[in-house]
Write a protein that holds these residues in place. Structure first.
Motif, PDB file in Angstrom:
ATOM      1  N   ALA A 173       0.821  -1.207   0.000  1.00  0.00           N
ATOM      2  CA  ALA A 173       0.000   0.000   0.000  1.00  0.00           C
ATOM      3  C   ALA A 173       0.861   1.267   0.000  1.00  0.00           C
ATOM      4  O   ALA A 173       0.516   2.255  -0.644  1.00  0.00           O
ATOM      5  CB  ALA A 173      -0.923   0.004   1.220  1.00  0.00           C
ATOM      6  N   LEU A 174       1.979   1.238   0.710  1.00  0.00           N
ATOM      7  CA  LEU A 174       2.839   2.425   0.787  1.00  0.00           C
ATOM      8  C   LEU A 174       3.403   2.804  -0.578  1.00  0.00           C
ATOM      9  O   LEU A 174       3.488   3.989  -0.920  1.00  0.00           O
ATOM     10  CB  LEU A 174       3.983   2.197   1.775  1.00  0.00           C
ATOM     11  CG  LEU A 174       3.610   2.109   3.251  1.00  0.00           C
ATOM     12  CD1 LEU A 174       4.836   1.825   4.094  1.00  0.00           C
ATOM     13  CD2 LEU A 174       2.935   3.389   3.712  1.00  0.00           C
ATOM     14  N   TYR A 175       3.795   1.814  -1.364  1.00  0.00           N
ATOM     15  CA  TYR A 175       4.342   2.122  -2.673  1.00  0.00           C
ATOM     16  C   TYR A 175       3.253   2.496  -3.673  1.00  0.00           C
ATOM     17  O   TYR A 175       3.504   3.216  -4.642  1.00  0.00           O
ATOM     18  CB  TYR A 175       5.137   0.930  -3.214  1.00  0.00           C
ATOM     19  CG  TYR A 175       6.494   0.763  -2.583  1.00  0.00           C
ATOM     20  CD1 TYR A 175       7.519   1.656  -2.845  1.00  0.00           C
ATOM     21  CD2 TYR A 175       6.752  -0.281  -1.686  1.00  0.00           C
ATOM     22  CE1 TYR A 175       8.771   1.512  -2.263  1.00  0.00           C
ATOM     23  CE2 TYR A 175       8.002  -0.438  -1.102  1.00  0.00           C
ATOM     24  CZ  TYR A 175       8.995   0.468  -1.392  1.00  0.00           C
ATOM     25  OH  TYR A 175      10.249   0.328  -0.810  1.00  0.00           O
ATOM     26  N   ALA A 176       2.034   2.018  -3.445  1.00  0.00           N
ATOM     27  CA  ALA A 176       0.952   2.246  -4.391  1.00  0.00           C
ATOM     28  C   ALA A 176       0.168   3.519  -4.119  1.00  0.00           C
ATOM     29  O   ALA A 176      -0.370   4.143  -5.031  1.00  0.00           O
ATOM     30  CB  ALA A 176      -0.005   1.048  -4.396  1.00  0.00           C
ATOM     31  N   ARG A 177       0.097   3.928  -2.856  1.00  0.00           N
ATOM     32  CA  ARG A 177      -0.753   5.055  -2.471  1.00  0.00           C
ATOM     33  C   ARG A 177      -0.302   6.371  -3.084  1.00  0.00           C
ATOM     34  O   ARG A 177       0.881   6.579  -3.374  1.00  0.00           O
ATOM     35  CB  ARG A 177      -0.743   5.242  -0.944  1.00  0.00           C
ATOM     36  CG  ARG A 177      -1.778   4.432  -0.200  1.00  0.00           C
ATOM     37  CD  ARG A 177      -1.703   4.745   1.282  1.00  0.00           C
ATOM     38  NE  ARG A 177      -1.854   6.159   1.560  1.00  0.00           N
ATOM     39  CZ  ARG A 177      -1.609   6.725   2.729  1.00  0.00           C
ATOM     40  NH1 ARG A 177      -1.153   5.974   3.725  1.00  0.00           N
ATOM     41  NH2 ARG A 177      -1.783   8.011   2.916  1.00  0.00           N
ATOM     42  N   THR A 178      -1.248   7.267  -3.250  1.00  0.00           N
ATOM     43  CA  THR A 178      -0.937   8.642  -3.632  1.00  0.00           C
ATOM     44  C   THR A 178      -1.228   9.515  -2.435  1.00  0.00           C
ATOM     45  O   THR A 178      -2.134   9.235  -1.649  1.00  0.00           O
ATOM     46  CB  THR A 178      -1.774   9.108  -4.841  1.00  0.00           C
ATOM     47  OG1 THR A 178      -3.163   8.965  -4.509  1.00  0.00           O
ATOM     48  CG2 THR A 178      -1.448   8.284  -6.066  1.00  0.00           C
TER      49      THR A 178
END
Length: 217
Positions: free
Chosen positions: A210-215
């Motif tokens: 989620a950390l790498y995918a989130r905006t």
């Protein structure tokens, strides 16, 4: 003979002069701020990037790391009562590392603020203390700038560690049965930092995708 001014007229003239002075001063200050705003912001960004590059090799990523950021709300897992930031490092578009802000609330003299770089494989790349009030000459060795051992500073022992290495029961100072060194007579400061880094490592492990995918909101 000149007729003396009335008290009311004198007061009005004084008020007008003060108002004019205030307007001119405000305009000058606003102009100065506007003229230096970009320079100040650039200097702050350069200082932040310099700190991050101490714990994450700059050649390991090719994105604009400070712009690839998340703004967090209150995040108890990282000790961030007021929220904080996470920066994502990537190379050729692929995840390399996250750099997290965290807080150890239980230092000897109060909160200890730190940044932690964790690689995409879950290993710690490096840790730095950004703010503390630990006792000079005693507990402040957690900060490599204050650590007398410049060849192998205390903070360097986090590099290469992960959630599973050592296991959860070993993310403690040796006095408490863990794997992390400390200086005799100054246990509270390192104990707080080790616990904070352990929490950050677990948080990253649980939230990695989620950390790498989130905006950022």
């Amino acid at each position: 003979m000149t007729k003396p001014q009335s008290p009311l007229r004198l007061s009005l003239q004084t008020a007008a002069v003060m108002m004019l002075f205030t307007l001119v001063f405000t305009a000058v200050m606003a102009g100065t701020y506007k003229a230096t705003q970009n320079t100040i912001a650039a200097s702050a960004e350069a200082e932040k990037l310099q700190l991050i590059n101490q714990i994450l090799p700059p050649q390991s990523y090719d994105n604009k790391l400070l712009q690839d950021a998340l703004t967090l709300g209150p995040t108890p897992e990282l000790g961030l009562d007021q929220g904080g930031h996470i920066w994502r490092a990537r190379k050729d578009g692929q995840p390399v590392a996250v750099v997290l802000e965290a807080v150890a609330p239980d230092g000897y003299s109060g909160k200890i603020r730190l940044v932690i770089a964790i690689l995409a494989d879950g290993k710690v790349s490096g840790v730095r203390i950004t703010e503390h009030r630990e006792t000079p000459g005693l507990g402040d060795y957690i900060d490599p700038k204050k650590d007398r051992n410049k060849q192998q500073p205390w903070i360097a022992q986090f590099s290469g560690k992960s959630a599973s290495s050592p296991g959860a029961e070993h993310w403690k100072v040796k006095k408490d049965g863990g794997d992390f060194a400390y200086m005799t007579g100054a246990t509270i400061s390192p104990r707080a930092v080790v616990a904070a880094v352990a929490r950050a490592v677990r948080y990253e492990q649980a939230q990695r995708e989620a950390l790498y995918a989130r905006t950022s909101p």
